[in-house]
Design a protein around this motif. Structure first.
Motif, PDB file in Angstrom:
ATOM      1  N   MET A 109       0.843  -1.189   0.000  1.00 43.75           N
ATOM      2  CA  MET A 109       0.000   0.000   0.000  1.00 43.75           C
ATOM      3  C   MET A 109       0.880   1.241   0.000  1.00 43.75           C
ATOM      4  O   MET A 109       1.880   1.328   0.709  1.00 43.75           O
ATOM      5  N   SER A 110       0.515   2.237  -0.806  1.00 45.12           N
ATOM      6  CA  SER A 110       1.343   3.424  -0.954  1.00 45.12           C
ATOM      7  C   SER A 110       1.362   4.237   0.322  1.00 45.12           C
ATOM      8  O   SER A 110       0.347   4.409   1.005  1.00 45.12           O
ATOM      9  N   SER A 111       2.555   4.762   0.664  1.00 43.99           N
ATOM     10  CA  SER A 111       2.676   5.648   1.815  1.00 43.99           C
ATOM     11  C   SER A 111       2.539   7.103   1.416  1.00 43.99           C
ATOM     12  O   SER A 111       2.629   8.000   2.257  1.00 43.99           O
ATOM     13  N   LEU A 112       2.338   7.365   0.125  1.00 44.32           N
ATOM     14  CA  LEU A 112       2.183   8.735  -0.344  1.00 44.32           C
ATOM     15  C   LEU A 112       0.826   9.283   0.079  1.00 44.32           C
ATOM     16  O   LEU A 112      -0.157   8.539   0.168  1.00 44.32           O
ATOM     17  N   PRO A 113       0.751  10.595   0.325  1.00 43.38           N
ATOM     18  CA  PRO A 113      -0.535  11.168   0.725  1.00 43.38           C
ATOM     19  C   PRO A 113      -1.540  11.110  -0.420  1.00 43.38           C
ATOM     20  O   PRO A 113      -1.153  11.085  -1.599  1.00 43.38           O
ATOM     21  N   PRO A 114      -2.836  11.082  -0.103  1.00 46.31           N
ATOM     22  CA  PRO A 114      -3.849  11.121  -1.162  1.00 46.31           C
ATOM     23  C   PRO A 114      -3.675  12.373  -2.014  1.00 46.31           C
ATOM     24  O   PRO A 114      -3.152  13.394  -1.551  1.00 46.31           O
ATOM     25  N   PHE A 115      -4.138  12.290  -3.253  1.00 46.43           N
ATOM     26  CA  PHE A 115      -4.004  13.448  -4.131  1.00 46.43           C
ATOM     27  C   PHE A 115      -5.231  13.576  -5.019  1.00 46.43           C
ATOM     28  O   PHE A 115      -5.936  12.615  -5.304  1.00 46.43           O
ATOM     29  N   ALA A 116      -5.483  14.801  -5.427  1.00 41.27           N
ATOM     30  CA  ALA A 116      -6.497  15.097  -6.424  1.00 41.27           C
ATOM     31  C   ALA A 116      -5.791  15.332  -7.759  1.00 41.27           C
ATOM     32  O   ALA A 116      -4.559  15.356  -7.834  1.00 41.27           O
ATOM     33  N   ALA A 117      -6.576  15.481  -8.811  1.00 38.03           N
ATOM     34  CA  ALA A 117      -5.992  15.724 -10.131  1.00 38.03           C
ATOM     35  C   ALA A 117      -6.855  16.713 -10.894  1.00 38.03           C
ATOM     36  O   ALA A 117      -8.085  16.640 -10.864  1.00 38.03           O
ATOM     37  N   VAL A 118      -6.192  17.635 -11.580  1.00 37.69           N
ATOM     38  CA  VAL A 118      -6.851  18.599 -12.457  1.00 37.69           C
ATOM     39  C   VAL A 118      -6.242  18.457 -13.843  1.00 37.69           C
ATOM     40  O   VAL A 118      -5.017  18.533 -14.007  1.00 37.69           O
ATOM     41  N   VAL A 119      -7.095  18.246 -14.831  1.00 38.28           N
ATOM     42  CA  VAL A 119      -6.659  18.098 -16.218  1.00 38.28           C
ATOM     43  C   VAL A 119      -7.232  19.263 -17.025  1.00 38.28           C
ATOM     44  O   VAL A 119      -8.458  19.452 -17.066  1.00 38.28           O
TER      45      VAL A 119
ATOM     46  N   ALA B 115     -11.462  20.499  -6.514  1.00 39.33           N
ATOM     47  CA  ALA B 115     -10.527  19.429  -6.159  1.00 39.33           C
ATOM     48  C   ALA B 115     -10.688  18.919  -4.738  1.00 39.33           C
ATOM     49  O   ALA B 115      -9.921  18.052  -4.309  1.00 39.33           O
ATOM     50  N   GLY B 116     -11.657  19.433  -4.008  1.00 37.20           N
ATOM     51  CA  GLY B 116     -11.904  18.915  -2.677  1.00 37.20           C
ATOM     52  C   GLY B 116     -10.829  19.322  -1.683  1.00 37.20           C
ATOM     53  O   GLY B 116     -10.168  20.347  -1.848  1.00 37.20           O
ATOM     54  N   ASP B 117     -10.641  18.501  -0.660  1.00 35.53           N
ATOM     55  CA  ASP B 117      -9.738  18.868   0.431  1.00 35.53           C
ATOM     56  C   ASP B 117      -8.390  18.162   0.376  1.00 35.53           C
ATOM     57  O   ASP B 117      -7.632  18.173   1.347  1.00 35.53           O
ATOM     58  N   ALA B 118      -8.065  17.561  -0.755  1.00 36.98           N
ATOM     59  CA  ALA B 118      -6.752  16.918  -0.888  1.00 36.98           C
ATOM     60  C   ALA B 118      -5.648  17.966  -0.766  1.00 36.98           C
ATOM     61  O   ALA B 118      -5.733  19.047  -1.359  1.00 36.98           O
TER      62      ALA B 118
END
Length: 202
Positions: free
Chosen positions: A1-11, A85-88
């Motif tokens: 499981m990834s230890s990276l923080p959650p992220f949003a994306a904008v395209v 993008a929410g609260d990410a």
């Protein structure tokens, strides 16, 4: 499981694509899928994934928003995407015409995020402003109140940005390859066709 923080994306999927006959550029196919589909695949795991541009086909669960004013350029488009993008705390920002970007490249950017953001630098040393990962709050502050058609480079210039140059194997198109002209689109399609199953590989 990834230890990276959650992220949003904008395209960013706007623009008139005048040099491509005005056709919706993100919906043009390179290989066996649209360029926008390739970009969204590279952003697998992001939540939410936000596309900024005119109405167009999107996978289920992907949000579509429009910049204000429509056609106002990348800075208002980025601001509109960030608003959705929410609260990410972290957000990946990509152009919609990157048919060879991969999940591995996005993950490598996330791993290298320090300061305000990290972006890809191409083989000529040029910053790829729409291929990076950023602190969401920093980008929101930078784009707040920006006027239509403001240069994105100028908006990002004051930020503390790290550069990342991905290794590119011989015969593999670079992840920053974009398609702004008919010639670039034709080259991308030829490269993608050569890599499809059943074709000769490097």
């Amino acid at each position: 499981m990834s230890s990276l923080p959650p992220f949003a994306a904008v395209v960013l999927a706007g623009g008139r694509a005048a040099r491509l006959g005005g056709r919706p550029k993100p919906q043009l196919e390179v290989g066996d899928r649209t360029m926008l589909s390739s970009v969204l695949a590279a952003l697998d795991g992001a939540g939410p994934r936000v596309v900024v541009g005119p109405p167009q086909p999107l996978p289920a669960g992907v949000l579509l928003v429009r910049e204000s004013p429509p056609g106002g350029g990348p800075v208002p488009a980025l601001a509109a995407g960030l608003a959705a993008a929410g609260d990410a705390e972290v957000v990946a920002v990509l152009a919609a015409d990157l048919p060879f970007v991969t999940l591995d490249v996005v993950t490598a950017l996330r791993e290298r995020l320090t300061g305000d953001g990290v972006l890809v630098v191409d083989d000529t040393g040029r910053d790829q402003l729409l291929l990076g990962v950023w602190r969401t709050a920093v980008l929101r502050a930078a784009t707040a109140g920006a006027r239509p058609h403001a240069p994105l480079r100028g908006v990002l210039a004051p930020l503390a940005v790290r550069r990342y140059r991905p290794a590119v194997r011989a015969g593999v198109p670079a992840p920053w390859t974009d398609c702004d002209t008919p010639a670039e689109l034709a080259r991308a399609r030829a490269a993608a066709t050569a890599r499809l199953p059943g074709r000769a590989q490097e």
